[in-house]
Write a protein that holds these residues in place. Structure first.
Motif: not given
Length: 331
Positions: A13-14, A19-20, A48-49, A72-78
């Motif tokens: 995820l990082n 990379f975007g 992950l999907k 949800k992936g953004v929240r996971f990293l945050n």
């Protein structure tokens, strides 16, 4: 979830965030060792999907699938203290079909090279991450790469034919990097990687010789000889890299060549007592001499009433004369 599984998820995820967007094969190079990196990455991407942490996008021309961060992936990293942004707005949706950014082919080559360099032991920073940190910088690289114990290198990717003015600006940007004065997020890269596909063609299907075109632009712009590393990339039908070749190149400055030709034409005068050789170029005088302290090493300098060069060392007489000419050319 076992710690190794969470670790791999975090890394994946990082990297996707940095990379975007990124394809599965390149993600595998970043995450896994061995020969089955793609299969391992595909397995992880499916997980992950399934957990709605990423979104999959299909690239045109059978170039494969790209993945971007879902909300949800953004929240996971945050939640883990890592800043991230959703990738759902990368490209656009038209008639229900995802269209990647217009630069996606160029971006894919940059990603492939960076991931290959990472596999070879380099530290890398993708363009997306640089742009996020650097903000509205006039010119940023397509990536940064640093070999262990080495210097940071600016990655420039060439995928299309550039016009004369664009080539001049590219040459000026690369030359600025080689001086070590360019600041990118607190990093001062000094080396340059210029990457291109070996089978590149223009809009008329004519072969593009990026190495020659860039070398010519550098030679016409530089005041002194310049070292670049060309990265020639071979690809397969899915746009993945099958191999890369590093071509270390020293590009001779046309300005230095002209000055040296004049110095040689005017003649070098040898001082029989000191061994000092000198030649005139207008109001300038170029000097070369053999270093008595280190046999086989030559020194050089150039001066005028208004200019004093920076004396240096060379491996042989010809190189010393050329370096003295370069001091005059850059004055």
């Amino acid at each position: 979830m076992t710690p190794p599984e969470k670790h791999n998820e975090m890394l994946a995820l990082n990297w996707i965030s940095d990379f975007g967007w990124i394809r599965v094969p390149e993600l595998g190079l970043l995450l896994f060792g061995g020969s089955n990196t793609r299969k391992q990455a595909e397995r992880l991407v499916r997980l992950l999907k399934k957990r709605d942490l990423i979104l999959e996008r299909v690239l045109p021309g059978r170039a494969g699938r790209a993945v971007v961060l879902a909300a949800k992936g953004v929240r996971f990293l945050n939640d883990e203290g890592i800043f991230a942004q959703s990738g759902k707005d990368i490209g656009c949706i038209k008639n229900g079909v995802w269209l990647p950014p217009k630069t996606w082919r160029h971006d894919l080559l940059a990603q492939s090279v960076l991931c290959t360099l990472y596999k070879l032991g380099y530290e890398i920073i993708p363009e997306h991450q640089i742009r996020r940190q650097a903000g509205r910088t006039r010119k940023i690289p397509d990536g940064l790469a640093k070999k262990p114990g080495g210097q940071w290198c600016w990655l420039e990717v060439e995928s299309t034919r550039k016009s004369g003015p664009h080539m001049h600006r590219l040459a000026a940007a690369l030359l600025a990097v080689t001086t070590g004065t360019v600041d990118i997020c607190g990093i001062h890269p000094q080396g340059c990687f210029v990457a291109y596909y070996s089978d590149s063609k223009d809009e008329r299907s004519n072969k593009l010789n990026h190495k020659q075109r860039i070398s010519n632009a550098i030679a016409a712009t530089a005041g002194s000889d310049t070292k670049l590393t060309f990265v020639e990339c071979a690809r397969n039908s899915s746009a993945g890299l099958t191999s890369i070749e590093f071509i270390e190149t020293k590009i001779e400055s046309q300005k230095t060549t002209k000055v040296l030709a004049c110095l040689n034409a005017n003649g070098w005068i040898l001082d029989g007592q000191t061994g000092l050789q000198s030649a005139n170029y207008g109001s300038f005088i170029a000097y070369v001499w053999q270093d008595t302290d280190t046999p086989g090493t030559w020194s050089f300098d150039a001066r005028s009433n208004e200019f004093s060069g920076f004396a240096g060392y060379a491996q042989n007489l010809h190189e010393a004369k050329r370096c003295a000419a370069a001091l005059i050319a850059a004055a």
